[in-house]
Scaffold this active site. Structure first.
Site, PDB file in Angstrom:
ATOM      1  N   GLU A 147     -22.473 -22.546   2.171  1.00  0.00           N
ATOM      2  CA  GLU A 147     -23.767 -22.162   2.737  1.00  0.00           C
ATOM      3  C   GLU A 147     -24.921 -23.021   2.240  1.00  0.00           C
ATOM      4  OE1 GLU A 147     -24.345 -19.148   4.845  1.00  0.00           O
ATOM      5  OE2 GLU A 147     -22.217 -19.444   5.215  1.00  0.00           O
ATOM      6  N   HIS A 170     -27.354 -14.431   0.552  1.00  0.00           N
ATOM      7  CA  HIS A 170     -27.367 -15.689  -0.190  1.00  0.00           C
ATOM      8  C   HIS A 170     -27.982 -15.436  -1.559  1.00  0.00           C
ATOM      9  CE1 HIS A 170     -27.531 -17.745   3.976  1.00  0.00           C
ATOM     10  NE2 HIS A 170     -26.322 -17.909   3.483  1.00  0.00           N
ATOM     11  N   CYS A 186     -35.998 -19.897   2.353  1.00  0.00           N
ATOM     12  CA  CYS A 186     -34.973 -20.159   3.365  1.00  0.00           C
ATOM     13  C   CYS A 186     -35.379 -21.311   4.278  1.00  0.00           C
ATOM     14  CB  CYS A 186     -34.740 -18.913   4.234  1.00  0.00           C
ATOM     15  SG  CYS A 186     -33.719 -17.648   3.458  1.00  0.00           S
TER      16      CYS A 186
END
Length: 429
Positions: free
Chosen positions: A170, A239, A356
């Site tokens: 990720e 995350h 993000c």
């Protein structure tokens, strides 16, 4: 070293389809009417704020959407309109995946190891495969294309293709770097999950983290592979950057971020003697509150004067417990000495805050000069972005509009107008 944050421009197809399993905000707002124009302007506003603070700022472009090539791999065919119409009639969820604007969250684009950390002295970037979620797994090809265009000089950069899909990776959302304030080698931290927690999948595999460290040529002695806590994943920290952030010699994390925090802090102290760990206790800010406000999905940045600023979403300021704790932190006089609040509410509603939206790339002056300048921002370029977005981006998208050919055409035209305004040729991106 000079740090440049590369933010993703929120694409014209930004919508609330609720595609991200384990992402509480994404699920909570599924089916709502989105505001792509406002979302994109908020993102550019954040980039402007970073420039005004004296920080380096870059940009990545929205991916081609609707992603008709992806739909064709699933057996739909014909012209773009025919392909989309056929998919809409067959399975609307597939069209929602093909319309996703999630590439705006460039913290998931890649993992970046700066040149001082690597064996060959190059800055290494590994494209994330994002294989856990269908709407994100299709991003890797276009991401790799942009990275190779932005960082083309092999004297300074090495771009790695995505890892095999069996090993979920990720990107920088599960990566942190701790560098001694006094100088010397840094420590790179890779955070992974195990199995499922609370019915939610762990997106970052340990094998993927270890593979990225190997291919980047990192010293095993200065690479930490750390397990995220099951409680954090189950609570919606899909995350690690939802519960922890690092910058320089500072680690800022929630008490429940890691499976074995004591072991991690001891390992860090042994490798970076001047490390400062700031742990937010659960009895002051609960894990639930931290995730709802995206307290840790903030950008912790070093200012030109050497101080550190925490760039927070407005939701953190609006929560009394979070804001009280942060102001006490500032009053204590530690390394974090300033709070900066930004409005990225439309991104937050889909599950992504300030951190993000950006990929951190640290380079020296020569490497910075080798970056394709079309990916670097200044005030003039920001104004150009805002003009295109205001003119071309849809003002709103309702769920049923995802199947409207007029929206498909408008979004394609909007992206083309943006790439042209930034000086990219038709076939480059």
């Amino acid at each position: 070293m000079i740090e440049v944050n590369f933010d993703g421009i929120v694409g014209p197809t930004h919508n609330y389809a609720g595609l991200s399993i384990g992402n509480r905000a994404s699920f909570a707002n599924a089916g709502a009417v989105s505001s792509p124009r406002l979302a994109a302007l908020q993102g550019v506003g954040k980039m402007r704020r970073m420039l005004a603070m004296g920080l380096g700022q870059g940009v990545f472009l929205p991916h081609v959407r609707p992603n008709t090539d992806w739909l064709r791999t699933l057996g739909f065919n014909g012209s773009d309109t025919e392909t989309l119409a056929s998919a809409w009639m067959s399975d609307r969820a597939l069209v929602a995946n093909a319309m996703s604007a999630s590439a705006m969250w460039t913290a998931n684009a890649a993992t970046v190891s700066p040149a001082p950390d690597t064996r060959d002295g190059l800055c290494h970037l590994s494209v994330a495969n994002l294989s856990t979620m269908p709407h994100r797994a299709s991003e890797a090809g276009q991401t790799e294309r942009q990275l190779r265009l932005a960082f083309p000089d092999p004297r300074f950069f090495r771009i790695h293709a995505p890892l095999p899909a069996a090993f979920g990776d990720e990107g920088a959302a599960n990566f942190m770097r701790i560098a001694p304030r006094s100088g010397g080698p840094a420590v790179e931290m890779f955070v992974y999950g195990e199995g499922q927690s609370g019915g939610f999948p762990s997106r970052q595999h340990r094998t993927a983290s270890e593979a990225v460290a190997r291919r980047h040529g990192l010293s095993p002695a200065r690479s930490l592979v750390v397990r995220q806590s099951d409680a954090a994943i189950a609570a919606g920290a899909f995350h690690n950057d939802v519960v922890a952030v690092a910058n320089g010699h500072v680690l800022f994390a929630h008490e429940a971020a890691f499976a074995d925090p004591a072991a991690l802090y001891a390992a860090l102290a042994a490798l970076v003697p001047d490390v400062v760990t700031i742990e937010v206790p659960a009895d002051r800010v609960s894990l639930d509150t931290a995730i709802r406000t995206y307290l840790f999905n903030s950008q912790l940045v070093t200012m030109p004067d050497g101080g550190m600023t925490l760039v927070l979403p407005g939701e953190a300021q609006e929560n009394a417990a979070v804001w009280a704790w942060l102001n006490e932190l500032i009053a204590q006089g530690g390394p974090i000495d300033r709070l900066e609040v930004v409005d990225v509410r439309e991104s937050m509603r889909n599950g992504g805050g300030p951190a993000c939206l950006r990929l951190r790339v640290q380079v020296d002056a020569d490497a910075l000069a080798a970056i394709d300048p079309r990916f670097l921002l200044n005030e003039t370029v920001c104004a150009r972005l805002e003009q295109v977005i205001t003119q071309e981006w849809p003002e709103s998208i309702a769920p049923e509009e995802l199947g409207d050919p007029r929206l498909w055409d408008r979004c394609a035209r909007a992206r083309s107008a943006l790439t042209e305004a930034l000086g990219f040729g038709t076939d480059e991106l």
